[in-house]
Design a protein around this motif. Structure first.
Motif: not given
Length: 128
Positions: A100-113, A20-27
């Motif tokens: 590596y993961l796409n940095a832009a997707e990490l910041q925006s992809h699925g953050t509203d879920l 798992r990769v934790e993100r500050s926003t979203g799942i």
């Protein structure tokens, strides 16, 4: 030009398992590794009831959700028929044994879920 975020090494992901990769926003994001050392990244949320895909069983290019055994394709996040639904996938690259993961997707992809909360509704919520 795509910016990539270093996540881990291939060896940090168990064969037929995930990390798992934790993100500050979203799942969180789940990175999966199959028995051919192929890696995939999906939002760590089953499209059915929100189960944590990172806790599922990896086989071939699929993962079985641990809650209700839905089969989710690791290549596209699509549920296998007869089930329907999709979980967001993330662009990933494996270079010299590093994931590596796409940095832009990490910041925006699925953050509203959000992940559903299990258990009965609170009495306070139903009393209102």
């Amino acid at each position: 030009m795509t910016e990539w975020t270093r996540i881990c090494t291939l060896e940090d992901i168990p064969v037929l398992g995930s990390r798992r990769v934790e993100r500050s926003t979203g799942i969180d994001v789940a990175i999966f590794r199959n028995d051919k050392d192929e890696v995939f990244a999906l939002l760590d949320r089953c499209p059915h009831k929100g189960g944590p895909l990172s806790q599922g069983i990896v086989f071939g290019t699929s993962v079985a959700c641990p809650l209700h055994n839905w089969t989710i394709g690791l290549c596209d996040g699509q549920a296998s028929a007869p089930d329907e639904g999709c979980t967001p996938k993330f662009s990933l690259k494996l270079e010299a044994g590093v994931v590596y993961l796409n940095a832009a997707e990490l910041q925006s992809h699925g953050t509203d879920l959000v992940r559903p909360i299990a258990g009965p509704k609170s009495r306070l919520a139903t009393a209102a």
